[in-house]
Write a protein that holds these residues in place. Structure first.
Motif, PDB file in Angstrom:
ATOM      1  N   GLU A  30       0.833  -1.205   0.000  1.00 58.55           N
ATOM      2  CA  GLU A  30       0.000   0.000   0.000  1.00 58.55           C
ATOM      3  C   GLU A  30       0.865   1.251   0.000  1.00 58.55           C
ATOM      4  OE1 GLU A  30      -3.636   2.013   2.593  1.00 58.55           O
ATOM      5  OE2 GLU A  30      -2.759   0.084   3.179  1.00 58.55           O
ATOM      6  N   ASP A  31       1.951   1.226   0.791  1.00 61.79           N
ATOM      7  CA  ASP A  31       2.859   2.369   0.803  1.00 61.79           C
ATOM      8  C   ASP A  31       3.480   2.583  -0.569  1.00 61.79           C
ATOM      9  OD1 ASP A  31       2.309   2.752   3.440  1.00 61.79           O
ATOM     10  OD2 ASP A  31       4.096   1.693   4.177  1.00 61.79           O
ATOM     11  N   ALA A  32       3.801   1.487  -1.256  1.00 59.93           N
ATOM     12  CA  ALA A  32       4.413   1.611  -2.577  1.00 59.93           C
ATOM     13  C   ALA A  32       3.436   2.202  -3.577  1.00 59.93           C
ATOM     14  CB  ALA A  32       4.899   0.241  -3.060  1.00 59.93           C
ATOM     15  N   SER A  57      10.179  -4.230  -7.277  1.00 54.67           N
ATOM     16  CA  SER A  57       9.954  -4.929  -8.540  1.00 54.67           C
ATOM     17  C   SER A  57       8.465  -4.999  -8.872  1.00 54.67           C
ATOM     18  CB  SER A  57      10.546  -6.336  -8.467  1.00 54.67           C
ATOM     19  OG  SER A  57      10.258  -7.066  -9.640  1.00 54.67           O
ATOM     20  N   LEU A  58       7.641  -5.315  -7.863  1.00 53.66           N
ATOM     21  CA  LEU A  58       6.197  -5.388  -8.087  1.00 53.66           C
ATOM     22  C   LEU A  58       5.618  -4.022  -8.429  1.00 53.66           C
ATOM     23  CD1 LEU A  58       5.151  -7.827  -5.214  1.00 53.66           C
ATOM     24  CD2 LEU A  58       5.283  -8.323  -7.659  1.00 53.66           C
ATOM     25  N   LYS A  59       6.129  -2.986  -7.777  1.00 55.13           N
ATOM     26  CA  LYS A  59       5.658  -1.638  -8.081  1.00 55.13           C
ATOM     27  C   LYS A  59       5.979  -1.266  -9.522  1.00 55.13           C
ATOM     28  CE  LYS A  59       6.123   3.193  -6.636  1.00 55.13           C
ATOM     29  NZ  LYS A  59       6.779   4.122  -5.685  1.00 55.13           N
ATOM     30  N   ASP A  60       7.177  -1.619  -9.966  1.00 60.98           N
ATOM     31  CA  ASP A  60       7.562  -1.327 -11.348  1.00 60.98           C
ATOM     32  C   ASP A  60       6.683  -2.095 -12.330  1.00 60.98           C
ATOM     33  OD1 ASP A  60       9.593  -0.195 -13.315  1.00 60.98           O
ATOM     34  OD2 ASP A  60       9.767  -2.345 -13.721  1.00 60.98           O
ATOM     35  N   GLN A  61       6.396  -3.360 -12.011  1.00 64.49           N
ATOM     36  CA  GLN A  61       5.530  -4.155 -12.882  1.00 64.49           C
ATOM     37  C   GLN A  61       4.119  -3.572 -12.939  1.00 64.49           C
ATOM     38  OE1 GLN A  61       5.622  -8.336 -11.882  1.00 64.49           O
ATOM     39  NE2 GLN A  61       7.834  -8.309 -11.537  1.00 64.49           N
TER      40      GLN A  61
END
Length: 212
Positions: A30-32, A57-61
């Motif tokens: 959530e913060d990301a 990595s998940l945020k970038d995806q």
């Protein structure tokens, strides 16, 4: 002396540990997503370092996926707009041939101050006939059919009755006159045919008239 172990101590619950780890990961995700500033990764904690790396990595995806969805939405809107704008390209391309024939027929017509010669009239009629044939052929290629129901049984799905005609030569409900032809596009009605429908002849009126 060794410390006595508490026999009544509650053993660690694996489900609670897993739930706590899951909550921590959800908070980090959530913060990301909400744009929380990057936190400093503890250099002495390899587990946290791996979690932070996975989060990034998940945020970038996710950002890439959102960008792809937005690009697809815009591309779909452009394609739909082009489809609406140029949907009749084939029909228009076929229709220009009939327009050319009609234009040639008009050009062949004599001027207002000239007496029409047989050749000019023949050219006019030929051009009109070619135009009509080309228009019919174009409509058929694109699934447009003319409704010419004279002599057929009245069909409320295709016809619109404008008046009734007393007739002893036709069965009641038969189309005896076509005021305006109808058209269908494949199986969809574009315009109903406006028709006159036969009804039984008024024999009583005629007999009373004869008796007078």
């Amino acid at each position: 002396m060794a410390e006595k172990k508490d026999e009544h101590a509650t053993p660690p619950n694996d489900d609670k540990v897993a739930a706590g780890t899951s909550d921590m990961l959800e908070d980090q995700a959530e913060d990301a997503l909400t744009g929380t500033p990057e936190e400093k990764v503890p250099s002495d904690d390899p587990v946290m370092a791996a979690l932070f790396e996975e989060r990034d990595s998940l945020k970038d995806q996710l950002l890439r996926a959102l960008a792809d969805v937005e690009n697809m939405r815009r591309r779909t809107e452009r394609e739909l707009e082009a489809a609406r704008k140029y949907a009749h390209t084939g029909f228009a391309r076929d229709l220009v041939g009939a327009i050319d024939n009609l234009s040639r027929a008009i050009d062949a017509a004599p001027a207002d101050d000239e007496a029409p010669s047989p050749e000019a009239l023949d050219g006019l009629f030929t051009g009109l006939e070619m135009s009509w044939t080309e228009i019919q052929s174009t409509m058929e290629r694109h699934g447009i059919k003319r409704v010419d129901p004279k002599g057929e049984k009245f069909d409320y799905n295709l016809h619109q009755a404008m008046f009734e005609v007393p007739s002893g030569a036709h069965e009641p409900g038969t189309v005896v006159e076509v005021v305006q032809h109808g058209y269908v596009l494949h199986d969809r009605l574009l315009r109903p045919a406006m028709v006159g429908v036969a009804k039984a002849a008024d024999t009583e009126g005629s007999e009373s008239g004869d008796s007078e």
